[in-house]
Design an enzyme around this catalytic site. Structure first.
Site, PDB file in Angstrom:
ATOM      1  N   GLY A 187      51.482  82.487 107.260  1.00  0.00           N
ATOM      2  CA  GLY A 187      51.103  81.686 108.421  1.00  0.00           C
ATOM      3  C   GLY A 187      50.516  82.463 109.571  1.00  0.00           C
ATOM      4  CB  SER A 188      48.428  84.151 110.909  1.00  0.00           C
ATOM      5  OG  SER A 188      48.076  84.822 112.092  1.00  0.00           O
ATOM      6  NE  ARG A 189      44.381  81.746 117.113  1.00  0.00           N
ATOM      7  CZ  ARG A 189      44.371  81.252 118.351  1.00  0.00           C
ATOM      8  NH1 ARG A 189      45.503  80.882 118.924  1.00  0.00           N
ATOM      9  NH2 ARG A 189      43.242  81.096 119.005  1.00  0.00           N
TER      10      ARG A 189
END
Length: 218
Positions: A187-189
């Site tokens: 999970g991140s961006r």
């Protein structure tokens, strides 16, 4: 569907732990509390399936168009705004940010064809990925790619859960649109910085697919 190479070790370790845990559970709990050992088996097996799913590479038809800039990852568009880039361009840029939940595919793909002209890893914090300062203060890996249409910068940004960013490019590499260039665990961006005036093809909160969804057009 295939499994990403970054997942082999994690999946193997998880499977081993789940196997040992359930062996112990059934040995000591099954006689008195069979329902508990079954419940633990279901829960841990579900965790293993989730880990396997996290490293999946689904079969897709990718978007290949030299006039378009495609999404580098799966997720949801959480930012579309004009900002001043202080890292590389030192001028005004349009930033599109795509947030990846742990349930998304986490392979990162090149938004366009071109030459890698900048590649820089930055140590940093682990703020939640949707925090406004995560773009400049979190651990991140920035890449600038240039072709005949122009130059863009895209950043792999770590989050509260993502503790490892994998990047497979170097300055001077010729990259192809939709080819894999990296992976972010758990999970991140990804931020994409485009020239001001670029036509944006997505809206806020839109769900996008890496290598498929057109973010912008030259």
């Amino acid at each position: 569907m295939t499994i990403h190479k970054e997942g082999y070790k994690t999946i193997a370790v998880t499977a081993l732990v789940v196997g040992i845990f359930n062996l112990v559970s059934f040995s000591f709990l099954n006689e008195q509390w069979p329902w508990l050992s079954i419940a633990l088996f279901v829960a841990t097996f579900g965790l293993l399936l989730f880990i396997i799913s996290f490293f999946r590479i689904p079969n897709r038809v990718y978007t290949i168009n030299d006039n378009q800039i495609i999404s580098p990852c799966d997720g949801k568009v959480v930012v579309i705004e004009e900002i001043t880039d202080v890292e590389y361009f030192k001028d005004r840029r349009i930033q599109i940010s795509v947030f990846m939940s742990p349930a998304n595919v986490h392979v990162n793909r090149n938004p366009m064809n071109g030459e890698v002209v900048y590649n820089q890893y930055h140590k940093g914090k682990y703020l939640v990925a949707w925090h406004p300062k995560s773009s400049t203060e979190n651990e991140r890996w920035s890449i600038a790619v240039k072709n005949s249409h122009g130059e863009i910068l895209y950043k792999q940004i770590a989050g509260a859960l993502a503790k490892r960013i994998c990047n497979y490019t170097s300055v001077g590499d010729q990259v192809k649109q939709a080819d894999e260039y990296g992976f972010i665990k758990f999970g991140s961006r990804v931020d994409i910085l485009l020239p001001v005036g670029t036509k944006i093809n997505v809206g806020l909160n839109e769900v996008v697919k890496g290598g498929v969804t057109v973010l912008a057009t030259w």
